[in-house]
Scaffold this motif. Sequence first.
Motif, PDB file in Angstrom:
ATOM      1  N   GLN A  24       0.793  -1.285  -0.141  1.00 43.19           N
ATOM      2  CA  GLN A  24      -0.142   0.078  -0.057  1.00 43.19           C
ATOM      3  C   GLN A  24       0.800   1.058   0.074  1.00 43.19           C
ATOM      4  O   GLN A  24       1.647   1.602   0.889  1.00 43.19           O
ATOM      5  N   SER A  25       0.876   1.983  -1.119  1.00 44.60           N
ATOM      6  CA  SER A  25       1.588   3.302  -1.316  1.00 44.60           C
ATOM      7  C   SER A  25       3.026   3.207  -1.017  1.00 44.60           C
ATOM      8  O   SER A  25       3.370   4.089   0.065  1.00 44.60           O
ATOM      9  N   SER A  77       0.035  -2.809  -6.361  1.00 37.63           N
ATOM     10  CA  SER A  77      -0.483  -1.820  -5.368  1.00 37.63           C
ATOM     11  C   SER A  77      -1.939  -2.409  -4.816  1.00 37.63           C
ATOM     12  O   SER A  77      -2.846  -2.991  -5.559  1.00 37.63           O
ATOM     13  N   ALA A  78      -2.312  -2.377  -3.601  1.00 40.13           N
ATOM     14  CA  ALA A  78      -3.252  -2.876  -3.007  1.00 40.13           C
ATOM     15  C   ALA A  78      -4.478  -2.435  -3.354  1.00 40.13           C
ATOM     16  O   ALA A  78      -5.692  -3.071  -3.533  1.00 40.13           O
ATOM     17  N   SER A  79      -4.713  -1.037  -4.031  1.00 42.69           N
ATOM     18  CA  SER A  79      -5.764  -0.553  -4.670  1.00 42.69           C
ATOM     19  C   SER A  79      -6.287  -1.340  -5.735  1.00 42.69           C
ATOM     20  O   SER A  79      -7.623  -1.234  -6.151  1.00 42.69           O
ATOM     21  N   GLY A  80      -5.368  -2.038  -6.647  1.00 46.62           N
ATOM     22  CA  GLY A  80      -5.916  -2.716  -8.122  1.00 46.62           C
ATOM     23  C   GLY A  80      -5.700  -4.092  -7.833  1.00 46.62           C
ATOM     24  O   GLY A  80      -5.850  -4.705  -9.001  1.00 46.62           O
TER      25      GLY A  80
END
Length: 135
Positions: A95-96, A115-118
């Motif tokens: 994450q980031s 990335s954790a977001s995708g």
Amino acid sequence: MRNGTTSSTLHSGIKVALASQLSVLREGMKRILLAHEDILVVAEAAHFRELLDDMASLPADALVVIAQPSTGEALDGLVHMRGARPSLSVIMIVQSPSLPQVLSILRSGVRDLLSASGVARQLPVAVRAVAGGRL
């Protein structure tokens, strides 16, 4: 370590081991991957170090690790793991991360950094890419 498949299914598909301290994240990764017929989850652990004892017999093509904020200590273990089993492709979810963290992670032998977001969309693609030698 928990086995996610039966022995009869271990001979087909891309075999993946999952490592995360949070069981809910392991379960989420497992559901994402098992939605794809060509991907099998063969082992799960709260920490990738739990898999070190079984490294020689671990029937995995790829290891997916969710990195905690203190990735520094984990990288030493990953370097050791890659030394024990160079054919095992490691995918790390973060994450980031900062640029220095990204560089350290990639130097440790991690084949893909997500990335954790995708991750829901990217994880199956990354597993196929590292298993196929494209990363």
